[in-house]
Write a protein that holds these residues in place. Structure first.
Motif, PDB file in Angstrom:
ATOM      1  N   LYS A 162      44.494   6.900  -4.741  1.00 18.57           N
ATOM      2  CA  LYS A 162      44.784   5.503  -5.078  1.00 18.57           C
ATOM      3  C   LYS A 162      46.069   5.440  -5.920  1.00 18.57           C
ATOM      4  O   LYS A 162      46.338   6.360  -6.698  1.00 18.57           O
ATOM      5  CB  LYS A 162      43.601   4.911  -5.853  1.00 18.57           C
ATOM      6  CG  LYS A 162      42.370   4.735  -4.972  1.00 18.57           C
ATOM      7  CD  LYS A 162      41.177   4.251  -5.753  1.00 18.57           C
ATOM      8  CE  LYS A 162      39.962   4.130  -4.829  1.00 18.57           C
ATOM      9  NZ  LYS A 162      38.729   3.834  -5.556  1.00 18.57           N
ATOM     10  N   PRO A 163      46.842   4.342  -5.786  1.00 23.06           N
ATOM     11  CA  PRO A 163      48.135   4.246  -6.488  1.00 23.06           C
ATOM     12  C   PRO A 163      48.093   4.580  -7.983  1.00 23.06           C
ATOM     13  O   PRO A 163      48.946   5.334  -8.460  1.00 23.06           O
ATOM     14  CB  PRO A 163      48.580   2.801  -6.223  1.00 23.06           C
ATOM     15  CG  PRO A 163      47.953   2.477  -4.901  1.00 23.06           C
ATOM     16  CD  PRO A 163      46.620   3.188  -4.882  1.00 23.06           C
ATOM     17  N   PRO A 164      47.107   4.080  -8.782  1.00 23.47           N
ATOM     18  CA  PRO A 164      47.125   4.438 -10.218  1.00 23.47           C
ATOM     19  C   PRO A 164      47.004   5.953 -10.445  1.00 23.47           C
ATOM     20  O   PRO A 164      47.653   6.516 -11.340  1.00 23.47           O
ATOM     21  CB  PRO A 164      45.911   3.701 -10.790  1.00 23.47           C
ATOM     22  CG  PRO A 164      45.620   2.607  -9.815  1.00 23.47           C
ATOM     23  CD  PRO A 164      46.007   3.144  -8.471  1.00 23.47           C
ATOM     24  N   CYS A 165      46.154   6.627  -9.633  1.00 26.82           N
ATOM     25  CA  CYS A 165      45.993   8.082  -9.762  1.00 26.82           C
ATOM     26  C   CYS A 165      47.277   8.806  -9.368  1.00 26.82           C
ATOM     27  O   CYS A 165      47.688   9.770 -10.017  1.00 26.82           O
ATOM     28  CB  CYS A 165      44.833   8.574  -8.892  1.00 26.82           C
ATOM     29  SG  CYS A 165      43.221   7.991  -9.457  1.00 26.82           S
ATOM     30  N   LYS A 166      47.903   8.326  -8.295  1.00 26.98           N
ATOM     31  CA  LYS A 166      49.184   8.914  -7.859  1.00 26.98           C
ATOM     32  C   LYS A 166      50.236   8.804  -8.966  1.00 26.98           C
ATOM     33  O   LYS A 166      50.944   9.753  -9.261  1.00 26.98           O
ATOM     34  CB  LYS A 166      49.705   8.185  -6.616  1.00 26.98           C
ATOM     35  CG  LYS A 166      49.169   8.704  -5.303  1.00 26.98           C
ATOM     36  CD  LYS A 166      49.931   8.027  -4.177  1.00 26.98           C
ATOM     37  CE  LYS A 166      49.486   8.548  -2.823  1.00 26.98           C
ATOM     38  NZ  LYS A 166      50.252   7.929  -1.736  1.00 26.98           N
ATOM     39  N   ASN A 167      50.307   7.607  -9.565  1.00 27.00           N
ATOM     40  CA  ASN A 167      51.318   7.379 -10.613  1.00 27.00           C
ATOM     41  C   ASN A 167      51.092   8.290 -11.812  1.00 27.00           C
ATOM     42  O   ASN A 167      52.034   8.850 -12.371  1.00 27.00           O
ATOM     43  CB  ASN A 167      51.290   5.913 -11.072  1.00 27.00           C
ATOM     44  CG  ASN A 167      51.728   4.966  -9.970  1.00 27.00           C
ATOM     45  OD1 ASN A 167      52.430   5.378  -9.037  1.00 27.00           O
ATOM     46  ND2 ASN A 167      51.323   3.710 -10.048  1.00 27.00           N
ATOM     47  N   LEU A 168      49.820   8.432 -12.204  1.00 26.73           N
ATOM     48  CA  LEU A 168      49.495   9.290 -13.354  1.00 26.73           C
ATOM     49  C   LEU A 168      49.829  10.753 -13.043  1.00 26.73           C
ATOM     50  O   LEU A 168      50.393  11.466 -13.883  1.00 26.73           O
ATOM     51  CB  LEU A 168      48.020   9.143 -13.720  1.00 26.73           C
ATOM     52  CG  LEU A 168      47.511   9.999 -14.883  1.00 26.73           C
ATOM     53  CD1 LEU A 168      48.337   9.791 -16.148  1.00 26.73           C
ATOM     54  CD2 LEU A 168      46.041   9.710 -15.165  1.00 26.73           C
ATOM     55  N   LEU A 169      49.502  11.186 -11.830  1.00 25.22           N
ATOM     56  CA  LEU A 169      49.796  12.565 -11.431  1.00 25.22           C
ATOM     57  C   LEU A 169      51.301  12.793 -11.362  1.00 25.22           C
ATOM     58  O   LEU A 169      51.805  13.830 -11.796  1.00 25.22           O
ATOM     59  CB  LEU A 169      49.128  12.856 -10.080  1.00 25.22           C
ATOM     60  CG  LEU A 169      49.079  14.299  -9.601  1.00 25.22           C
ATOM     61  CD1 LEU A 169      48.558  15.248 -10.680  1.00 25.22           C
ATOM     62  CD2 LEU A 169      48.219  14.426  -8.351  1.00 25.22           C
ATOM     63  N   TYR A 170      52.019  11.819 -10.832  1.00 22.69           N
ATOM     64  CA  TYR A 170      53.489  11.900 -10.725  1.00 22.69           C
ATOM     65  C   TYR A 170      54.113  12.086 -12.115  1.00 22.69           C
ATOM     66  O   TYR A 170      54.935  12.982 -12.336  1.00 22.69           O
ATOM     67  CB  TYR A 170      54.010  10.616 -10.068  1.00 22.69           C
ATOM     68  CG  TYR A 170      55.492  10.631  -9.746  1.00 22.69           C
ATOM     69  CD1 TYR A 170      55.959  11.165  -8.549  1.00 22.69           C
ATOM     70  CD2 TYR A 170      56.429  10.103 -10.633  1.00 22.69           C
ATOM     71  CE1 TYR A 170      57.309  11.187  -8.245  1.00 22.69           C
ATOM     72  CE2 TYR A 170      57.788  10.124 -10.348  1.00 22.69           C
ATOM     73  CZ  TYR A 170      58.224  10.664  -9.147  1.00 22.69           C
ATOM     74  OH  TYR A 170      59.574  10.683  -8.857  1.00 22.69           O
ATOM     75  N   ASP A 171      53.684  11.249 -13.059  1.00 19.20           N
ATOM     76  CA  ASP A 171      54.216  11.358 -14.434  1.00 19.20           C
ATOM     77  C   ASP A 171      53.862  12.703 -15.069  1.00 19.20           C
ATOM     78  O   ASP A 171      54.659  13.280 -15.817  1.00 19.20           O
ATOM     79  CB  ASP A 171      53.658  10.230 -15.310  1.00 19.20           C
ATOM     80  CG  ASP A 171      54.243   8.876 -14.941  1.00 19.20           C
ATOM     81  OD1 ASP A 171      55.141   8.837 -14.079  1.00 19.20           O
ATOM     82  OD2 ASP A 171      53.795   7.849 -15.500  1.00 19.20           O
ATOM     83  N   SER A 172      52.668  13.202 -14.756  1.00 17.20           N
ATOM     84  CA  SER A 172      52.224  14.497 -15.309  1.00 17.20           C
ATOM     85  C   SER A 172      53.087  15.637 -14.784  1.00 17.20           C
ATOM     86  O   SER A 172      53.426  16.569 -15.526  1.00 17.20           O
ATOM     87  CB  SER A 172      50.755  14.755 -14.951  1.00 17.20           C
ATOM     88  OG  SER A 172      49.932  13.706 -15.416  1.00 17.20           O
ATOM     89  N   VAL A 173      53.445  15.559 -13.497  1.00 14.66           N
ATOM     90  CA  VAL A 173      54.304  16.595 -12.912  1.00 14.66           C
ATOM     91  C   VAL A 173      55.696  16.548 -13.550  1.00 14.66           C
ATOM     92  O   VAL A 173      56.274  17.589 -13.875  1.00 14.66           O
ATOM     93  CB  VAL A 173      54.405  16.433 -11.375  1.00 14.66           C
ATOM     94  CG1 VAL A 173      55.398  17.434 -10.788  1.00 14.66           C
ATOM     95  CG2 VAL A 173      53.039  16.640 -10.721  1.00 14.66           C
ATOM     96  N   LEU A 174      56.231  15.331 -13.745  1.00 17.36           N
ATOM     97  CA  LEU A 174      57.558  15.208 -14.381  1.00 17.36           C
ATOM     98  C   LEU A 174      57.555  15.824 -15.781  1.00 17.36           C
ATOM     99  O   LEU A 174      58.489  16.543 -16.157  1.00 17.36           O
ATOM    100  CB  LEU A 174      57.985  13.740 -14.458  1.00 17.36           C
ATOM    101  CG  LEU A 174      58.365  13.057 -13.144  1.00 17.36           C
ATOM    102  CD1 LEU A 174      58.798  11.619 -13.403  1.00 17.36           C
ATOM    103  CD2 LEU A 174      59.476  13.813 -12.419  1.00 17.36           C
ATOM    104  N   LEU A 175      56.496  15.541 -16.557  1.00 17.74           N
ATOM    105  CA  LEU A 175      56.386  16.124 -17.909  1.00 17.74           C
ATOM    106  C   LEU A 175      56.306  17.648 -17.837  1.00 17.74           C
ATOM    107  O   LEU A 175      56.880  18.356 -18.676  1.00 17.74           O
ATOM    108  CB  LEU A 175      55.145  15.575 -18.631  1.00 17.74           C
ATOM    109  CG  LEU A 175      55.219  14.154 -19.190  1.00 17.74           C
ATOM    110  CD1 LEU A 175      53.871  13.756 -19.799  1.00 17.74           C
ATOM    111  CD2 LEU A 175      56.308  14.023 -20.245  1.00 17.74           C
TER     112      LEU A 175
END
Length: 317
Positions: free
Chosen positions: A253-266
């Motif tokens: 789901k989009p919110p999970c994708k966004n959170l995972l995306y930010d986690s990878v960037l960090l």
């Protein structure tokens, strides 16, 4: 040296693993080895048999010994098997795409080929399904990209929490993230020192990551209801197949994708080096050959991990 470990291996997880090893070796030497030597002065001399020598011996046994695999129930009863030093058997190198296997029997240890081996071809053992960071930490080498099909990259669990806190727009939302994290800790899904492990084709810690993403993306009402059920809920059709394969990651789901995306960037920020620059270095034979062996091995570890993380970025973008 510590300076070299930090400079070459920052973000890979190896410096932290080495620090733990060194702390354990120091403790073992001072609490077990030294008292034993002092009670046998005719045999040991702490001036000769120093902590530095003990470190070398521990590293030697770690890198060359064998441990007979135990069934899980045996391991619970007896604890792990002690290491055995087996001359000759330890000369075989490791690759993920190996052509020989070690077999244990009560009488002997047998190295058995798993496919035809041509004259002059090297026989490769496997030390297990090991990522490059584990190979470098335990044995002092890494497989050049893309040879290690068992390679992994880690996202520290606290990094996902930090990414969720960054996304929280108000104090109330930050408080909710803190409560959700505490609840995940109670469920033993996360911990301050744990990591989510990503392979080339799937997430290896799938239950932990999917639960963490789901909980950290819940509204206050959804979380309240989830807590009341103590983390249990009826499986939806989507969740029946919980394997977080690459395909499943792209369908989050989009919110999970966004959170995972930010986690990878960090996570990528923690390395302090750029994927494109490392790719150029690997492709430039002359520049690569000027690197020391340590620099080359560290490069393979960093590059493989970053490739997995960049692949994940594309999947959840």
């Amino acid at each position: 040296p510590e300076e070299e470990r930090v400079r070459l291996l920052r973000g890979t997880g190896i410096p932290e693993a080495v620090e733990k090893d060194l702390a354990n070796i120091h403790l073992e030497y001072s609490s077990i080895v030294l008292p034993f030597m002092e009670s046998h002065p005719a045999i040991f001399d702490p001036k000769l048999h120093t902590l530095e020598l003990y470190k070398q011996l521990v590293a030697f046994v770690m890198a060359y010994s064998f441990q007979e695999p135990l069934e899980e129930e045996d391991e619970d009863e007896k604890g792990p098997n002690p290491p055995m030093m087996v001359p000759v058997a330890d000369i075989l190198n490791h690759v993920a795409n190996h052509n020989a296997n070690l077999e244990y029997s009560p009488q002997c240890l047998r190295m058995v080929t798993t496919r035809p081996v041509s004259k002059g071809q090297e026989i490769f053992n496997t030390y297990g399904q090991m990522a490059n960071w584990q190979l470098l930490h335990m044995y002092g080498f890494a497989e050049p990209y893309p040879g290690n099909t068992n390679d992994t990259a880690d996202i520290q669990m606290v990094t996902v929490r930090n990414a969720a806190l960054q996304r929280a727009k108000s104090e109330a939302q930050q408080q909710l993230v803190a409560e959700q994290w505490d609840f995940l800790c109670q469920l033993e899904m996360v911990g301050d020192e744990g990591a989510f492990v990503l392979g080339w084709d799937e997430v290896l810690t799938e239950e932990e990551l999917s639960t963490t993403l789901k909980v950290l993306c819940m509204s206050e009402e959804e979380f309240k209801e989830y807590k009341e059920h103590n983390g249990w809920e009826e499986d939806s059709e989507e969740e029946e197949n919980s394997t977080l394969s690459n395909e499943a990651l792209s369908r989050l789901k989009p919110p999970c994708k966004n959170l995972l995306y930010d986690s990878v960037l960090l996570t990528l920020e923690s390395y302090g080096s750029d994927l494109a620059a490392e790719q150029d270095l690997l492709n430039n034979k002359e520049a690569y050959e000027k690197l020391s062996r340590r620099e080359q091995q560290a490069l393979h570890v960093r590059y493989g991990q970053k490739r997995i993380l960049h692949q994940l970025l594309e999947l959840v973008q």
